[in-house]
Design an enzyme around this catalytic site. Structure first.
Site, PDB file in Angstrom:
ATOM      1  N   ASP A   1      -5.353 -16.616   2.023  1.00  0.00           N
ATOM      2  CA  ASP A   1      -6.657 -17.261   2.246  1.00  0.00           C
ATOM      3  C   ASP A   1      -7.523 -17.121   0.998  1.00  0.00           C
ATOM      4  O   ASP A   1      -8.220 -18.044   0.588  1.00  0.00           O
ATOM      5  CB  ASP A   1      -7.391 -16.637   3.441  1.00  0.00           C
ATOM      6  CG  ASP A   1      -7.180 -17.425   4.727  1.00  0.00           C
ATOM      7  OD1 ASP A   1      -6.158 -18.132   4.823  1.00  0.00           O
ATOM      8  OD2 ASP A   1      -8.031 -17.329   5.625  1.00  0.00           O
TER       9      ASP A   1
ATOM     10  N   LYS B   1       0.876  -1.181   0.000  1.00  0.00           N
ATOM     11  CA  LYS B   1       0.000   0.000   0.000  1.00  0.00           C
ATOM     12  C   LYS B   1       0.914   1.232   0.000  1.00  0.00           C
ATOM     13  O   LYS B   1       0.887   2.055   0.925  1.00  0.00           O
ATOM     14  CB  LYS B   1      -0.952  -0.026   1.194  1.00  0.00           C
ATOM     15  CG  LYS B   1      -2.135  -0.949   1.024  1.00  0.00           C
ATOM     16  CD  LYS B   1      -3.132  -0.518  -0.053  1.00  0.00           C
ATOM     17  CE  LYS B   1      -4.008   0.630   0.423  1.00  0.00           C
ATOM     18  NZ  LYS B   1      -4.952   1.053  -0.673  1.00  0.00           N
TER      19      LYS B   1
HETATM   20  C1  IPM Z   1      -2.013 -18.150   8.935  1.00  0.00           C
HETATM   21  C2  IPM Z   1      -2.905 -17.974  10.131  1.00  0.00           C
HETATM   22  C3  IPM Z   1      -2.104 -17.349  11.253  1.00  0.00           C
HETATM   23  C4  IPM Z   1      -1.692 -15.965  10.795  1.00  0.00           C
HETATM   24  C5  IPM Z   1      -2.816 -17.301  12.622  1.00  0.00           C
HETATM   25  C6  IPM Z   1      -3.260 -18.662  13.087  1.00  0.00           C
HETATM   26  C7  IPM Z   1      -1.956 -16.647  13.672  1.00  0.00           C
HETATM   27  O1  IPM Z   1      -4.027 -17.235   9.792  1.00  0.00           O
HETATM   28  O2  IPM Z   1      -1.001 -18.879   9.045  1.00  0.00           O
HETATM   29  O3  IPM Z   1      -2.317 -17.593   7.880  1.00  0.00           O
HETATM   30  O4  IPM Z   1      -2.440 -14.991  10.938  1.00  0.00           O
HETATM   31  O5  IPM Z   1      -0.582 -15.857  10.257  1.00  0.00           O
HETATM   32 MG    MG Z   2      -4.171 -16.796   7.729  1.00  0.00          MG
END
Ligand code: IPM
Ligand code: MG
Length: 373
Positions: A255, A194
């Site tokens: 994700d 960003k």
């Molecule tokens: C990931 C998870 C972790 C993060 C959590 C569980 C702390 O979401 O590995 O992506 O935020 O990095």
């Molecule tokens: Mg994560």
């Protein structure tokens, strides 16, 4: 001859123990093929460690991780511990592991298997053949920046603070990982920041650009603002080869990329440290999905992300690319033959449980290549 490799298993919480058990069977199969090369130990982390030792990242686990040749991690987190003080949350276990082992580079491939194109919520033509890698910085940025905390300002007012901070060397070392990964692929890196809003983002962009110019002229480097990258990921994900980004944006984009493939249950990851003089680097391998408390203990979780994480371990920690390829191929063969855990099944399709999927992969691994369809 191979020296013994010490593998630390950290199953953690929720579905962690179930999926790590199946991945261990795959590691054992590799071990047998190589004359018993692995020695396994197991320890607690996250909520499981809270239960047993009163803290999410016990010193014994930390020492075992520091001493291991590679760590296989399941998942942490459970609603049972939702209200414990912040410094005792199960997530502190994995964050401490990353920080104390110096695992600054998180490599998260997102691949769409042909036989699972229908499992994605996106149109088949948008995702068929998708094959990208997210290289996420893992020990800096807002996850670890100081100052941080919740301050009481009095009169019922509080202030929550986190600090987004990066130094040039932190940016350069993660950019190198992304460029090196790109050199083994289509030689394209898209760096996401960003820079329009954050000084740390501007520094990120300047350092990445300068490094590419100086040392990686063969790499096609582009930049996107992280919000635009997030949009492009659902609009035209195949435009990406390697995505390079910071800790927080990498958490979100990975994700999102994972979901494109149809199930979080399929995506592995490697978290890597700095190589020492002998070429050894600390590493933790883990599925990118979480602890899935809603299905924990039912034996129905998909172990493939953890099994594919084992393949990454063999590749990145031991350089056993052939064994890694055999696992990747076995997973593909199993999926092509229609074996499905519930998360990747279409309505009405028969499913197997966690162990059934492990059995199918082991069987495919043992079948000679010519016996495969
Ligand atoms: C990931 C998870 C972790 C993060 C959590 C569980 C702390 O979401 O590995 O992506 O935020 O990095
Ligand atoms: Mg994560």
């Amino acid at each position: 001859m191979n020296a013994t490799k010490n593998i630390l298993l950290l199953p953690g919480d929720g579905i962690g123990p179930e999926i790590v058990a199946e991945a261990r069977r795959v590691l054992e199969a590799v071990s047998v093929r190589r004359g018993g090369v692995f020695r396994f130990t197991e320890d607690v982390i996250g909520g499981a460690a809270l239960d047993r030792c009163g803290e999410p990242f016990p010193e014994a686990t930390r020492q075992a991780a520091l001493a291991a040749d590679a760590v296989l991690f399941g998942a942490v987190g459970d609603p049972r511990w939702a209200s414990v003080p912040f410094h005792l949350r199960p997530e502190v276990g994995i964050l401490g592991l990353r920080k104390d082992l110096g695992l600054f580079a998180n490599v998260r491939p997102a691949v769409v298997f042909d036989s699972l194109v229908q499992a994605s919520t996106l149109k088949p033509e948008v995702i068929r053949g998708l094959d990208l890698v997210i290289v996420r910085e893992l020990t800096g940025g807002v996850y670890f920046g100081e100052p941080r905390g919740i301050e009481d300002l009095g009169a019922g007012e509080r202030r929550g603070v986190n600090t987004h901070v990066y130094t040039s060397s932190e940016i350069r070392r993660i950019a190198r990982v992304a460029f090196d990964v790109a050199r083994t692929r289509r030689k394209k890196v898209c760096s996401c920041d960003k820079a329009n809003v954050m000084e740390a983002g501007l520094l990120w962009r300047e350092e990445v650009t300068a490094l590419a110019k100086a040392e990686y002229p063969d790499i096609e480097l582009t930049h996107l603002y992280a919000d635009v990258a997030s949009m492009r990921l659902v609009q035209n994900p195949k435009m990406f080869d390697v995505i390079l980004t910071d800790n927080l944006f990498g958490d979100m984009l990975s994700d999102q990329a994972a979901t494109l493939t149809g199930s979080l249950g399929l995506l592995p990851s490697a978290s890597l440290g700095v190589s020492d003089a002998k070429g050894f680097r600390r590493a933790v391998y883990e599925p990118i999905h979480g602890s899935a408390p809603d299905i924990a203990g039912k034996g129905i979780a998909n172990p493939l992300a953890t099994i594919l994480s084992v393949a990454m371990m063999l590749r990145f920690s031991f350089g056993w690319n052939e064994d890694a390829d055999r696992i990747d191929t076995a997973v593909r063969v199993v999926l092509d033959s229609g074996v499905r855990t519930p998360d990747i099944a279409t309505p009405g399709q028969p499913t197997v449980n966690t162990k059934g999927m492990g059995d199918a992969v082991l069987e495919a691994l043992e079948r000679p290549p010519e016996g495969r369809s």
